[in-house]
Design a protein around this motif. Structure first.
Motif, PDB file in Angstrom:
ATOM      1  N   UNK A   1       0.695  -0.725  -0.334  1.00  0.00           N
ATOM      2  CA  UNK A   1       0.072  -0.103   0.099  1.00  0.00           C
ATOM      3  C   UNK A   1       1.151   1.469  -0.393  1.00  0.00           C
ATOM      4  N   UNK A   2       1.962   1.399   0.625  1.00  0.00           N
ATOM      5  CA  UNK A   2       2.790   2.502   0.556  1.00  0.00           C
ATOM      6  C   UNK A   2       3.492   2.712  -0.916  1.00  0.00           C
ATOM      7  N   UNK A   3       3.896   1.385  -1.072  1.00  0.00           N
ATOM      8  CA  UNK A   3       4.376   1.619  -2.793  1.00  0.00           C
ATOM      9  C   UNK A   3       3.383   2.044  -3.321  1.00  0.00           C
ATOM     10  N   UNK A   4       2.248   2.304  -3.479  1.00  0.00           N
ATOM     11  CA  UNK A   4       0.855   2.519  -4.148  1.00  0.00           C
ATOM     12  C   UNK A   4       0.173   4.484  -4.147  1.00  0.00           C
ATOM     13  N   UNK A   5      -0.607   4.532  -4.657  1.00  0.00           N
ATOM     14  CA  UNK A   5      -0.938   6.164  -4.140  1.00  0.00           C
ATOM     15  C   UNK A   5      -1.765   6.231  -2.718  1.00  0.00           C
ATOM     16  N   UNK A   6      -1.767   5.148  -1.872  1.00  0.00           N
ATOM     17  CA  UNK A   6      -2.705   5.039  -0.745  1.00  0.00           C
ATOM     18  C   UNK A   6      -2.298   6.487   0.212  1.00  0.00           C
ATOM     19  N   UNK A   7      -2.866   7.387   0.875  1.00  0.00           N
ATOM     20  CA  UNK A   7      -1.974   8.338   1.569  1.00  0.00           C
ATOM     21  C   UNK A   7      -1.753   7.423   3.042  1.00  0.00           C
ATOM     22  N   UNK A   8      -0.579   7.456   2.991  1.00  0.00           N
ATOM     23  CA  UNK A   8      -0.520   7.361   4.531  1.00  0.00           C
ATOM     24  C   UNK A   8      -0.781   7.951   5.737  1.00  0.00           C
ATOM     25  N   UNK A   9      -1.537   7.462   6.831  1.00  0.00           N
ATOM     26  CA  UNK A   9      -1.496   8.428   8.233  1.00  0.00           C
ATOM     27  C   UNK A   9      -0.376   8.246   9.097  1.00  0.00           C
ATOM     28  N   UNK A  10      -0.389   6.333   9.107  1.00  0.00           N
ATOM     29  CA  UNK A  10       0.625   6.858  10.609  1.00  0.00           C
ATOM     30  C   UNK A  10       0.593   5.229  10.842  1.00  0.00           C
TER      31      UNK A  10
END
Lengths: 243, 243
Positions: free
Chosen positions: B36-45
Motif C-alpha cells: 500500500x505504501x508503494x501505491x497511491x494510498x496516503x499513509x496516516x501512521x
C-alpha cells in the motif's frame, strides 16, 4: 449429557496426535455432519444443542448445552452440532485419471478448498506429503463442506508415492513453465503437483516433474504477488477438464 | 508510544461506520503495508513492534509494545505492524474491459480473494452492491495481500451501476446457463455478475443478465454442494482471458 471425561477426550481430537491414537475425528455443523452420515464414514456420536433431524440410533445422539458444545468445539463460533466419526482407512490410489499431489500444503483452508475442487472436478484421489496439513484437522473438515466423503486423501513420502505410481506424466507449476492456456493437454491421466504456499515445489519433487507448466499473469507483471495455491488448483483443474 | 485515545480511535476503524466517518482504514502485516505504501494510498501512521525498514517520514512511524499492537489489531494473532491509511476516493469505472460485479458478497475472505484474482487477471474495476462486504474491512484488506492497491472497488446500487454502464454484455452464472467451456467468448468487454454465497444472483440483477453461463460439474452430479464464489470467479476469469 456429556461428561467431563468425554469433553476431555473430544477436545483432544483437536490435536493430530490424539486423532491418530483414537482413530477418530470431529466434524461440525449440520451440513457437514449430514454429508458424512450419508457416506461411508462410521459415526461414533453426535452432540447437538437442539433437536436436529439426523436419522441415527437414539443412543448415538445427545442433546447438550450450548456451553458444553462451546467447550468441545474447535470453531471460534460453535455451531449447533458436533459429531465424532471414525477415521476411515486410506483407500488404494488409482492412477487411471488425474491425481493431485500436495507438496507440503500447510493451510487448512487451502487443503479444504482443494478437496472441494477435487470433488467438483471429479478427481477421486489426492496424494499428500507427510508434512501436508492433516485432512482430519477440524478446520480442514469444516472447509471441505462435506466433499471429504467423496475424495480419498492419502499421506506419505511424496517422492515415493509418485515414483511407485509409475505414471508417465507429472505436471508441476513453475514460473518458467509452459503457458497452460497454450499447452495442449493430450493426456487423460497423470499427476499434478501443487507446491507449498511459501516455497513452491521442493527440489526432490521437482526432479520427478515431466512437464513444467505456468499460469500466466494478465495484470501488471511487475508485481510479485502470486496466485494462492487453491486458486491455482482451480484454474489447472478447469484446464484439464475442459479439453 | 500510542495514547489511550489513539487506541480507541484505531480500534473504532474495525467498524465500517467509523471508517466512513474518519475516511481511514487499517492494514496489517509488513507485506500488505509495504504494497500500500508503494501505491497511491496516503499513509496516516504506522505502528510497529520492532524496527521495520519502511521508508516513511520519522513522525509517521511509532514503535509500540506488543500488548498495544494486540489492542489495536483486528487479527486474532496480531502481526508486527499495523498502518492507518486514508480511504481513497473511488475512481470512475471504465467499461473498456471486463468488469466484475458483486451482488451481495458477504464473506471478507471471498471478497479479498476475488480482488487478488482481479489483480492477477488484469481486471481493473470491481463494482459492488451496497450490501457487499466493505473492501476496507480489516479481514478483506488482509486477504487481498496488497492487490487492493491495483483494483478499483466501487459501491452503490448494483442495478443502477449496470444500467448506467450501458454495456452490451452482462454475464451471470446460473445452474441452467450455457456450459462455459463450450461458450465461445467473442466479446472483449462486458460485466460478469457473481452472486451472493447463499442466494446467488438476485431477481433484479438476473433481469439485466444478457447471457446465462454455467460451470459444469465433473464429479458426482447428484451432490448439491456448489463451488465457492471465489473459485467460480477464478474459473470464469481464466476462461475469459484464455481466449
Amino acid at each position: 449429557m456429556v461428561t467431563k471425561n468425554q469433553i476431555k477426550r473430544i477436545k483432544s481430537l483437536h490435536q493430530k496426535k490424539y486423532r491418530k491414537e483414537f482413530n477418530l475425528f470431529i466434524a461440525e455443523g449440520a451440513k457437514v455432519v449430514q454429508e458424512l452420515l450419508n457416506s461411508n464414514f462410521k459415526l461414533e456420536h453426535i452432540y447437538v444443542t437442539e433437536n436436529l433431524p439426523f436419522n441415527v440410533e437414539s443412543d448415538k445422539i445427545s442433546v447438550i448445552s450450548e456451553s458444553d458444545l462451546k467447550k468441545i468445539s474447535a470453531l471460534s463460533t460453535a455451531n449447533n452440532c458436533l459429531a465424532v466419526f471414525e477415521t476411515p482407512i486410506e483407500k488404494r490410489v488409482e492412477f487411471s485419471d488425474w491425481v493431485i499431489a500436495l507438496d507440503d500444503i500447510r493451510d487448512p483452508g487451502n487443503l479444504g478448498t482443494i478437496i472441494r475442487l477435487c470433488d467438483w472436478f471429479g478427481i477421486e484421489h489426492l496424494i499428500c506429503s507427510s508434512q501436508t496439513v492433516d485432512v482430519y484437522n477440524p478446520k480442514v473438515v469444516q472447509a471441505t463442506m462435506g466433499s471429504l466423503s467423496r475424495v480419498n486423501v492419502v499421506y506419505g513420502d511424496l517422492a515415493t508415492q509418485i515414483r511407485e505410481s509409475k505414471v508417465e506424466h507429472v505436471y508441476g507449476t513453475f514460473m518458467d513453465g509452459d503457458n497452460i492456456y497454450q499447452t495442449s493437454v493430450q493426456e487423460h491421466k497423470g499427476i499434478v503437483v501443487m507446491g507449498n504456499e511459501a516455497n513452491g515445489i521442493s527440489d526432490e519433487i521437482e526432479r520427478l516433474v515431466t512437464r513444467r507448466i505456468s499460469i500466466p499473469r494478465f495484470g501488471n507483471t511487475q508485481q510479485t504477488e502470486s496466485l494462492n495455491v487453491a486458486m491455482a488448483t482451480s484454474i489447472i483443474l478447469s484446464e484439464l477438464r475442459r479439453s
